[in-house]
Design an enzyme around this catalytic site. Structure first.
Site, PDB file in Angstrom:
ATOM      1  N   PHE A   1       0.861  -1.184   0.000  1.00 35.88           N
ATOM      2  CA  PHE A   1       0.000   0.000   0.000  1.00 35.88           C
ATOM      3  C   PHE A   1       0.894   1.228   0.000  1.00 35.88           C
ATOM      4  O   PHE A   1       1.723   1.401   0.892  1.00 35.88           O
ATOM      5  CB  PHE A   1      -0.929   0.039   1.217  1.00 35.88           C
ATOM      6  CG  PHE A   1      -1.830   1.246   1.208  1.00 35.88           C
ATOM      7  CD1 PHE A   1      -3.044   1.213   0.528  1.00 35.88           C
ATOM      8  CD2 PHE A   1      -1.465   2.427   1.840  1.00 35.88           C
ATOM      9  CE1 PHE A   1      -3.873   2.340   0.481  1.00 35.88           C
ATOM     10  CE2 PHE A   1      -2.277   3.556   1.792  1.00 35.88           C
ATOM     11  CZ  PHE A   1      -3.485   3.505   1.120  1.00 35.88           C
TER      12      PHE A   1
ATOM     13  N   ASP B   1       9.271   2.959   1.716  1.00 40.36           N
ATOM     14  CA  ASP B   1       8.092   3.705   2.151  1.00 40.36           C
ATOM     15  C   ASP B   1       7.948   3.528   3.665  1.00 40.36           C
ATOM     16  O   ASP B   1       7.557   2.471   4.148  1.00 40.36           O
ATOM     17  CB  ASP B   1       6.850   3.199   1.409  1.00 40.36           C
ATOM     18  CG  ASP B   1       5.575   3.938   1.819  1.00 40.36           C
ATOM     19  OD1 ASP B   1       5.576   4.617   2.864  1.00 40.36           O
ATOM     20  OD2 ASP B   1       4.566   3.815   1.090  1.00 40.36           O
TER      21      ASP B   1
ATOM     22  N   LYS C   1       2.728  10.726   7.969  1.00 43.52           N
ATOM     23  CA  LYS C   1       1.972  10.389   9.182  1.00 43.52           C
ATOM     24  C   LYS C   1       2.429  11.110  10.452  1.00 43.52           C
ATOM     25  O   LYS C   1       1.972  12.205  10.703  1.00 43.52           O
ATOM     26  CB  LYS C   1       1.894   8.878   9.329  1.00 43.52           C
ATOM     27  CG  LYS C   1       1.006   8.281   8.224  1.00 43.52           C
ATOM     28  CD  LYS C   1       0.355   6.983   8.551  1.00 43.52           C
ATOM     29  CE  LYS C   1      -0.775   6.669   7.576  1.00 43.52           C
ATOM     30  NZ  LYS C   1      -0.497   5.672   6.570  1.00 43.52           N
TER      31      LYS C   1
END
Ligand SMILES: *Cc1c(COP(=O)(O)O)cnc(C)c1O
Length: 390
Positions: A130, A215, A244
């Protein structure tokens, strides 16, 4: 109209809404509109690593908001320079940074940088990966659920089995611009990569002239027990995407950039909000708190404690408990939606990762008492059969 009705009526409809209005947070706790306390084991998908309403973040935001909120990156700024210096000191060899506003934007930037740097088109990603929901990131995301109905996606993307060195050897060639990996897959089900795999990915990229993108949007900033998860593997990527919890909850993304990345000249990429002083001030405060409170060390110790307790739960419904630091997946034999609902009824907010994995991403400041309580509730809920629900 009540709050839930308003959101259901006027929201775009792209989220499945919980029947729960949250109005306040404190540390690892969230409070609903009636003042009922919930233990947050989601951290907004890994945003609130420092906990909610951290006073140092609040203070930094207030100070900067009353000084200067916005400034395009063509003009240097004190807070931005401070952040750039700090964030590029976190990983040896990643000495430059591009600032943006979200995870998916950092992935888009990394893909553009990989293509302009190598002059090649192709990106190799992993199955179950993802990376976000804008077109480039979506093209690297594996699950059909996110992709279907949005084709045509960006050309040049392919997916190979995760943790499979042979598959990567076959997929990467002299047309590959980059390989992108999460070293612990998050949305895909909380699957840590093996050390051999990550080291092989580095070697394969070097041999074929491709760049390695890691990532760290979910795994970054202490979550796995180190500042970045890649630091467990003895490997330095060429591009590292993060977002985040970077700015303590304020929207911000960043790409850390290594020496092999070339051709980043004025105009190649940009962002109106990228590097705005408000987010930069929040990020400087967040990184400072991470160091001062040793959040990585906390995640390591608390993660080991929680993992051991979870593995001791006797339930024939549990298939496996896995993870790294305070990024933990509990794979069940049944679908997890009814378990998450039962947990929420007992005032614990947790996440899924796919259909059969319960994902725990608590704030790294969660207390040992809160962890003990979490384990008690989980032991009770996970032992029950959930055949009837959904
Ligand atoms: C959350 C996430 C993204 C996307 O970030 P957004 O800020 O939602 O765009 C990308 N990659 C990983 C690994 C993530 O966990």
């Amino acid at each position: 109209m009540d709050i839930i009705e308003i959101e259901n009526k006027h929201g775009a409809g792209t989220y499945a809404k919980q029947p729960l209005v949250i109005v306040r947070g404190q540390g690892a706790s969230l409070f609903d509109i009636d003042g009922v306390e919930y233990l947050d084991c989601s951290s907004g998908h890994g945003v609130a690593n420092l906990g909610h309403a951290h006073p140092k973040i609040a203070e930094a935001i207030y100070k900067q908001a009353s000084t200067l909120i916005t400034l395009f990156e063509t003009f240097p700024n004190d807070k931005r320079a401070e952040l750039m210096k700090k964030i590029t000191s976190l990983v040896d060899g990643l000495d430059k940074v591009f600032l943006c506003n979200s995870g998916t934007e950092s992935v888009e930037a990394a893909f553009k940088f990989a293509r302009i740097s190598t002059g090649r088109k192709n990106i190799v990603a992993a199955m179950r990966a993802f990376h976000g929901r804008t077109y480039g990131a979506l093209s690297a995301t594996f699950n059909k659920k996110y992709r279907e109905g949005f084709e045509p996606l960006v050309p040049g993307f392919s997916h190979v089995a995760f943790n499979n060195i042979e598959a990567l050897e076959k997929a990467v060639n002299d047309e590959t611009a980059a390989v992108i990996l999460e070293v612990v897959q998050g949305e895909g089900g909380v699957y840590p990569a093996s050390t051999e795999y990550v080291q092989a990915a580095r070697r394969i990229c070097d041999e074929r002239g491709a760049l390695l993108i890691v990532d760290e949007i979910q795994t970054g900033f202490g979550r796995t027990g180190k500042m970045f998860a890649i630091q467990h593997f003895g490997v330095t990527p060429d591009l590292l995407t993060c977002a985040k919890s970077l700015a303590g909850g304020v929207p911000m993304g960043a790409v850390l950039i290594g020496a092999k990345v070339k051709n980043l000249t004025p105009g190649v990429h940009g962002s109106t909000f990228g590097g705005n002083p408000l987010s930069c001030a929040a990020a400087v405060a967040a990184l400072t708190v991470m160091e001062e409170e040793d959040l990585s060390g906390q995640a390591e110790a608390k993660g080991a404690y929680l993992m051991e307790k979870l593995r001791a739960i006797q339930s024939s419904n549990i298939r496996e408990v896995r993870g790294m630091g305070l990024m933990i997946g509990i794979e069940m034999k049944q679908k997890v939606a009814p378990y998450l609902k039962a947990l929420q009824e007992k005032k614990i907010i947790a996440l899924n990762a796919g259909m059969t994995v319960i994902r725990l991403l608590p704030p790294l400041v969660i207390s040992y008492e809160q962890i003990d309580h979490l384990v008690d509730v989980l032991a009770e809920v996970l032992a029950s059969e959930m055949q009837n629900a959904e």
